[in-house]
Every structure is written in structure tokens, then in C-alpha cells.
Design an enzyme around this catalytic site. Sequence first.
Site, PDB file in Angstrom:
ATOM      1  N   THR A 124      30.232  11.693  33.298  1.00 22.92           N
ATOM      2  CA  THR A 124      29.886  13.098  33.913  1.00 22.92           C
ATOM      3  C   THR A 124      28.330  13.410  33.365  1.00 22.92           C
ATOM      4  O   THR A 124      28.200  12.940  32.328  1.00 22.92           O
ATOM      5  CB  THR A 124      30.940  14.099  33.501  1.00 22.92           C
ATOM      6  OG1 THR A 124      30.226  15.350  33.569  1.00 22.92           O
ATOM      7  CG2 THR A 124      31.177  14.164  31.995  1.00 22.92           C
ATOM      8  N   ASP A 125      27.705  14.300  34.043  1.00 27.33           N
ATOM      9  CA  ASP A 125      26.479  14.800  33.441  1.00 27.33           C
ATOM     10  C   ASP A 125      26.717  15.736  32.331  1.00 27.33           C
ATOM     11  O   ASP A 125      25.535  16.163  31.691  1.00 27.33           O
ATOM     12  CB  ASP A 125      25.445  15.442  34.693  1.00 27.33           C
ATOM     13  CG  ASP A 125      26.496  16.435  35.397  1.00 27.33           C
ATOM     14  OD1 ASP A 125      27.550  16.890  34.933  1.00 27.33           O
ATOM     15  OD2 ASP A 125      25.837  17.137  36.182  1.00 27.33           O
ATOM     16  N   GLU A 126      27.850  16.059  32.035  1.00 23.47           N
ATOM     17  CA  GLU A 126      28.065  17.348  30.929  1.00 23.47           C
ATOM     18  C   GLU A 126      27.731  16.562  29.630  1.00 23.47           C
ATOM     19  O   GLU A 126      27.665  17.556  28.454  1.00 23.47           O
ATOM     20  CB  GLU A 126      29.498  17.645  31.087  1.00 23.47           C
ATOM     21  CG  GLU A 126      29.793  18.494  32.416  1.00 23.47           C
ATOM     22  CD  GLU A 126      30.936  19.330  32.413  1.00 23.47           C
ATOM     23  OE1 GLU A 126      31.401  19.573  31.228  1.00 23.47           O
ATOM     24  OE2 GLU A 126      31.153  19.593  33.402  1.00 23.47           O
ATOM     25  N   TYR A 151      35.952  18.853  26.245  1.00 22.38           N
ATOM     26  CA  TYR A 151      36.251  17.906  27.390  1.00 22.38           C
ATOM     27  C   TYR A 151      34.798  17.016  27.414  1.00 22.38           C
ATOM     28  O   TYR A 151      34.976  15.773  27.166  1.00 22.38           O
ATOM     29  CB  TYR A 151      36.231  18.846  28.788  1.00 22.38           C
ATOM     30  CG  TYR A 151      35.792  17.555  29.792  1.00 22.38           C
ATOM     31  CD1 TYR A 151      36.486  16.592  30.223  1.00 22.38           C
ATOM     32  CD2 TYR A 151      34.681  17.966  30.623  1.00 22.38           C
ATOM     33  CE1 TYR A 151      36.046  15.829  31.363  1.00 22.38           C
ATOM     34  CE2 TYR A 151      34.182  17.225  31.639  1.00 22.38           C
ATOM     35  CZ  TYR A 151      34.785  15.956  32.099  1.00 22.38           C
ATOM     36  OH  TYR A 151      34.509  15.139  33.038  1.00 22.38           O
ATOM     37  N   LYS A 155      34.377  12.956  26.631  1.00 21.17           N
ATOM     38  CA  LYS A 155      33.700  11.871  27.672  1.00 21.17           C
ATOM     39  C   LYS A 155      32.454  11.327  26.859  1.00 21.17           C
ATOM     40  O   LYS A 155      32.210  10.014  27.228  1.00 21.17           O
ATOM     41  CB  LYS A 155      33.212  12.744  28.938  1.00 21.17           C
ATOM     42  CG  LYS A 155      34.435  13.114  29.797  1.00 21.17           C
ATOM     43  CD  LYS A 155      35.171  12.083  30.340  1.00 21.17           C
ATOM     44  CE  LYS A 155      34.326  11.326  31.202  1.00 21.17           C
ATOM     45  NZ  LYS A 155      35.434  10.232  32.169  1.00 21.17           N
TER      46      LYS A 155
HETATM   47  P1  NAD Z   1      41.415  14.875  37.968  1.00 20.01           P
HETATM   48  O1  NAD Z   1      42.127  15.550  36.785  1.00 20.01           O
HETATM   49  O2  NAD Z   1      41.680  15.290  39.201  1.00 20.01           O
HETATM   50  O3  NAD Z   1      42.279  13.392  37.914  1.00 20.01           O
HETATM   51  C1  NAD Z   1      42.451  12.742  37.000  1.00 20.01           C
HETATM   52  C2  NAD Z   1      43.473  11.734  37.226  1.00 20.01           C
HETATM   53  O4  NAD Z   1      43.803  10.885  35.763  1.00 20.01           O
HETATM   54  C3  NAD Z   1      44.763  12.369  37.409  1.00 20.01           C
HETATM   55  O5  NAD Z   1      45.718  11.651  38.579  1.00 20.01           O
HETATM   56  C4  NAD Z   1      45.809  11.921  36.410  1.00 20.01           C
HETATM   57  O6  NAD Z   1      46.945  11.967  36.381  1.00 20.01           O
HETATM   58  C5  NAD Z   1      45.055  10.705  35.653  1.00 20.01           C
HETATM   59  N1  NAD Z   1      45.383  10.467  34.465  1.00 20.01           N
HETATM   60  C6  NAD Z   1      45.371  11.565  33.152  1.00 20.01           C
HETATM   61  N2  NAD Z   1      45.511  10.974  32.135  1.00 20.01           N
HETATM   62  C7  NAD Z   1      46.042   9.803  32.364  1.00 20.01           C
HETATM   63  C8  NAD Z   1      46.476   8.758  31.384  1.00 20.01           C
HETATM   64  N3  NAD Z   1      46.660   9.118  29.996  1.00 20.01           N
HETATM   65  N4  NAD Z   1      46.896   7.695  31.992  1.00 20.01           N
HETATM   66  C9  NAD Z   1      46.805   7.226  33.406  1.00 20.01           C
HETATM   67  N5  NAD Z   1      46.203   8.449  34.060  1.00 20.01           N
HETATM   68  C10 NAD Z   1      45.929   9.374  33.623  1.00 20.01           C
HETATM   69  O7  NAD Z   1      39.930  14.500  37.602  1.00 20.01           O
HETATM   70  P2  NAD Z   1      38.582  14.171  38.518  1.00 20.01           P
HETATM   71  O8  NAD Z   1      37.800  15.314  38.592  1.00 20.01           O
HETATM   72  O9  NAD Z   1      38.986  13.383  39.586  1.00 20.01           O
HETATM   73  O10 NAD Z   1      37.810  13.190  37.538  1.00 20.01           O
HETATM   74  C11 NAD Z   1      37.843  11.885  37.496  1.00 20.01           C
HETATM   75  C12 NAD Z   1      36.869  11.280  36.700  1.00 20.01           C
HETATM   76  O11 NAD Z   1      35.502  11.598  37.074  1.00 20.01           O
HETATM   77  C13 NAD Z   1      36.988  11.691  35.223  1.00 20.01           C
HETATM   78  O12 NAD Z   1      36.693  10.618  34.358  1.00 20.01           O
HETATM   79  C14 NAD Z   1      35.788  12.544  34.959  1.00 20.01           C
HETATM   80  O13 NAD Z   1      35.394  12.950  33.937  1.00 20.01           O
HETATM   81  C15 NAD Z   1      34.664  12.204  36.108  1.00 20.01           C
HETATM   82  N6  NAD Z   1      33.897  13.215  36.558  1.00 20.01           N
HETATM   83  C16 NAD Z   1      34.412  14.234  37.276  1.00 20.01           C
HETATM   84  C17 NAD Z   1      33.538  15.182  38.105  1.00 20.01           C
HETATM   85  C18 NAD Z   1      33.936  16.401  38.739  1.00 20.01           C
HETATM   86  O14 NAD Z   1      33.294  16.993  39.367  1.00 20.01           O
HETATM   87  N7  NAD Z   1      35.414  16.655  38.945  1.00 20.01           N
HETATM   88  C19 NAD Z   1      32.185  14.925  37.695  1.00 20.01           C
HETATM   89  C20 NAD Z   1      31.736  13.744  37.093  1.00 20.01           C
HETATM   90  C21 NAD Z   1      32.501  12.992  36.638  1.00 20.01           C
HETATM   91  O1  TDX Z   2      37.333  30.540  38.327  1.00 24.50           O
HETATM   92  C1  TDX Z   2      36.352  29.956  38.130  1.00 24.50           C
HETATM   93  N1  TDX Z   2      35.122  30.795  37.935  1.00 24.50           N
HETATM   94  C2  TDX Z   2      33.903  30.367  37.597  1.00 24.50           C
HETATM   95  O2  TDX Z   2      32.925  31.201  37.661  1.00 24.50           O
HETATM   96  C3  TDX Z   2      36.115  28.674  37.583  1.00 24.50           C
HETATM   97  C4  TDX Z   2      37.356  27.748  37.548  1.00 24.50           C
HETATM   98  C5  TDX Z   2      34.928  28.220  37.491  1.00 24.50           C
HETATM   99  N2  TDX Z   2      33.870  28.890  37.294  1.00 24.50           N
HETATM  100  C6  TDX Z   2      32.520  28.472  36.869  1.00 24.50           C
HETATM  101  C7  TDX Z   2      32.591  27.699  35.711  1.00 24.50           C
HETATM  102  C8  TDX Z   2      31.335  26.816  36.142  1.00 24.50           C
HETATM  103  O3  TDX Z   2      29.935  27.281  35.764  1.00 24.50           O
HETATM  104  O4  TDX Z   2      32.009  27.581  37.992  1.00 24.50           O
HETATM  105  C9  TDX Z   2      31.678  26.409  37.557  1.00 24.50           C
HETATM  106  C10 TDX Z   2      32.269  25.168  37.692  1.00 24.50           C
HETATM  107  O5  TDX Z   2      33.531  25.208  37.176  1.00 24.50           O
HETATM  108  P1  TDX Z   2      34.486  23.971  37.083  1.00 24.50           P
HETATM  109  O6  TDX Z   2      34.871  23.569  38.437  1.00 24.50           O
HETATM  110  O7  TDX Z   2      35.612  24.131  35.998  1.00 24.50           O
HETATM  111  O8  TDX Z   2      33.602  22.706  36.730  1.00 24.50           O
HETATM  112  P2  TDX Z   2      32.744  22.226  35.554  1.00 24.50           P
HETATM  113  O9  TDX Z   2      33.124  23.053  34.187  1.00 24.50           O
HETATM  114  O10 TDX Z   2      31.180  22.516  35.967  1.00 24.50           O
HETATM  115  O11 TDX Z   2      33.003  20.900  35.544  1.00 24.50           O
HETATM  116  C11 TDX Z   2      33.219  19.878  36.329  1.00 24.50           C
HETATM  117  O12 TDX Z   2      31.906  19.158  36.735  1.00 24.50           O
HETATM  118  C12 TDX Z   2      31.792  18.159  35.869  1.00 24.50           C
HETATM  119  C13 TDX Z   2      34.223  19.013  36.373  1.00 24.50           C
HETATM  120  O13 TDX Z   2      35.739  19.707  35.987  1.00 24.50           O
HETATM  121  C14 TDX Z   2      34.252  17.885  35.242  1.00 24.50           C
HETATM  122  O14 TDX Z   2      35.383  17.171  35.241  1.00 24.50           O
HETATM  123  C15 TDX Z   2      32.854  17.186  35.400  1.00 24.50           C
HETATM  124  O15 TDX Z   2      32.854  16.360  34.317  1.00 24.50           O
END
Ligand code: NAD
Ligand code: TDX
Length: 335
Positions: A124-126, A151, A155
Site C-alpha cells: 500500500t501507499d500508506e 496497519y 505492511k
Molecule cells: P480485505 O480485507 O478485503 O481482504 C483480505 C483477505 O485476506 C480476506 O479474504 C481474508 O479472509 C484474507 N486473510 C486475512 N488473514 C488471512 C490469513 N492469516 N491467512 C489467509 N487469508 C487471510 O483486503 P483488501 O482491501 O482486498 O486488500 C488486499 C491487499 O491489498 C492487502 O495486502 C492490502 O494491504 C492491499 N492494499 C489494499 C488497498 C485498498 O484500498 N483496499 C490499497 C492498497 C493495497
Molecule cells: O466512515 C468513514 N468515514 C471517513 O471519513 C470511514 C470508514 C473512513 N473515512 C475516511 C478515512 C480515510 O481518510 O475515509 C478515508 C478512507 O478510509 P478507509 O476506507 O478506511 O481507507 P484508508 O484508511 O485510506 O486505507 C485504505 O487504503 C489503503 C485501505 O483500507 C487500506 O487497506 C489500503 O492500504
Amino acid sequence: SPPVSDLLVTGGAGFIGSNFVRHVLGATDDHVTVLDKLTYAGNRASLDGLPEDRLTFVQGDICDADLVDGLVGRADRVIHFAAESHNDNSLRDPWPFLQTNLIGTYTLLEAVRRHEKRYHHISTDEVYGDLELDDPERFTESTPYNPSSPYSSTKAGSDLLVRAWVRSFGVQATISNCSNNYGPYQHVEKFIPRQITNVIADVRPRLYGAGQNVRDWIHADDHSAAVLLISERGRIGETYLIGADGEKNNLEVVQTILELMGRPRDAYDHVTDRAGHDLRYAIDSTRLRTELGWAPRFSDFTAGLADTIAWYVDNQAWWRPQKAETEAKYAVLNQ
Ligand code: NAD
Ligand code: TDX
């Protein structure tokens, strides 16, 4: 045509993982084995309707070294999405983040090292911390790591393990760091689906603080295309940043959702801000675009958001079972 590969995809029942599996089965002839623990965030139904002869589902934990060893031994390459992914959960209870994000990644790295398999690590960019609103620079592959939350620090730690395993043990790995994803199959705890499903349920959206925090939105399918490309053709040992020039502040996103759903633009509430809340993320994806020729297909955020809203309206059976439990967790934090 290229030889058919067997891909081991961890976290393939999660949001981005399931979108990736759907993308791979549509774009290639490859076979996919999903390894997923089915935590609260995983949903087997997110893989429904995919060709069963090309998809094997294994329920299990990436920290289970024996299970992981067997699956990695049978795969041609490994793509690692599984993680604990939600910042707010990591503030309530960091432990599962250390276990899955650090120990899980370590377990996979030891297996790909033993079996000499190519590995792609999703991050992630975080990991780069946050930017000021007026900073003209965006994150690049050389930005120093400076994570803020439990988190993002786990990562960041997992990325550093990958770099060390490449350098010390010659593991054949690539890393990608992507910005905020949106699209179908995203858990209702996350910002965009939480607000869409609130509006469907006639509950006002909840904005943390003033809503000025900026996220750089990318459609999950554009992320998938980038990951597939990097896992096939990325340079070993390299990091690629994935982003689609989609910066928006949270207030603008909430207002757009309200407008697209036929509600007044001011029908939202401000709630307690997130502790340590990162102000702004922004990605410079020049390396990925110039080296591998990737470009996003979803360039119109409002159109992508409208499709996503339609998906949540049409797929209430998929998210309704999680909604009450998710909101109960937020109630404790007064969010
Ligand atoms: P998510 O929480 O929707 O999905 C995570 C999945 O991993 C789930 O299906 C869960 O059951 C599985 N999991 C969790 N712990 C596990 C374990 N110990 N063994 C096997 N499976 C396990 O997450 P997401 O948003 O789809 O993110 C996926 C990946 O992308 C992560 O690595 C996250 O850091 C990265 N990422 C997410 C975002 C975003 O915006 N959501 C952005 C950049 C990177
Ligand atoms: O109810 C809300 N109200 C609100 O204002 C929630 C749930 C979030 N927020 C804000 C917090 C953040 O500034 O919205 C923005 C996005 O929040 P999230 O969806 O929780 O995402 P963020 O914390 O930015 O992280 C996401 O992007 C990077 C993913 O959850 C991560 O897995 C990924 O690495």
C-alpha cells in the site's frame, strides 16, 4: 500463446484478491489456487460464477507453514494479497495485523525461497506516511518509509522482509504499492461501501473530522491489471507504485455519492476523527507506465462510482449480513 501457469493467490476471497482472480481468469488461460482463511473480511461468495475447472479454493491460514509449503511447491508463481487491511480495526486491536501481515508474509517468503518460486507482494501507499495538502511532490519508489498506524507499519515491515529476502537469499520477488481501491466486493467497513450502504439503509454518511483528508482513488480492476503485468514482466527486486491520478478529498467523495443516489449534498454527519489520521496520499506511477506500458482504464471516477453504487444496490444479499456487526464495531469508537 503463453504457457498456462498455476497461480497461488493468497487472500483471493477478499476485496482486491477476488477482483484479481476474476481478472486473471478473464484475461489469461491460467489456473488459480486461492488460499484464504475466510476471516470476517473474506467471503467465498465473492468468487461465485467463476469457471470451476480453473479455480481451486483452499481455506487456510498463511501462517500455517506446512500448508503453505505444499501449495507453494505446486504453484508456478505466488501473488500475496492476504492481510488484515483496515486501519480502524488496527487501532482497536493490532495483534492480528502483526500475526497475518508480518508472520504470514515471513511464512510465504520461506516457502518461495525453498521452492525457488516467483513471488509478487501486494502493498500500500500508506507505508510512505502522509503528504501535506499543498505538497507538489507525490510518493515515488524512492520515498522513505514513514508509516503511521499499526496497519501501515505492519505492511511496511512486510515490504522490508521481502526486500531482505531478495537481497540475502536471492528470492525472485517484486513489490507493488497501490493507492486506495474502490469497486465491487469491498467490505462495508471501508469508506466508500460504508457510505453507499448507509444511504441505501437511509442512514446519513459519516465523515471523519472535517473531511479534508485526500485519498488517491483507483478502480480495483486497474489495480488487478497492473499486478498481473508486474507479476509476469516486472524486474526482480523492484518496487512499482500503482496509482491512477485520482486524488479527491473525503468530503467531495461523500457529496458525489449523495448526489448520485438522489440525496441532498449536505445530508451527511461529521463524527470523531480517526486517531493518527493520515492527511493525504498521492502516487506517481511513472515507472509502471513507462517501463511496463500500464495505463488505467477507469479514468472517470464519477462513472466508476456510479457503477459501484449500482453493484451495492443489486447485491444486497452479499453485504447485508455484515452491515450490523460492522456498525456495532464503529459505535465503540463513536464513529
Ligand atoms: P480485505 O480485507 O478485503 O481482504 C483480505 C483477505 O485476506 C480476506 O479474504 C481474508 O479472509 C484474507 N486473510 C486475512 N488473514 C488471512 C490469513 N492469516 N491467512 C489467509 N487469508 C487471510 O483486503 P483488501 O482491501 O482486498 O486488500 C488486499 C491487499 O491489498 C492487502 O495486502 C492490502 O494491504 C492491499 N492494499 C489494499 C488497498 C485498498 O484500498 N483496499 C490499497 C492498497 C493495497
Ligand atoms: O466512515 C468513514 N468515514 C471517513 O471519513 C470511514 C470508514 C473512513 N473515512 C475516511 C478515512 C480515510 O481518510 O475515509 C478515508 C478512507 O478510509 P478507509 O476506507 O478506511 O481507507 P484508508 O484508511 O485510506 O486505507 C485504505 O487504503 C489503503 C485501505 O483500507 C487500506 O487497506 C489500503 O492500504
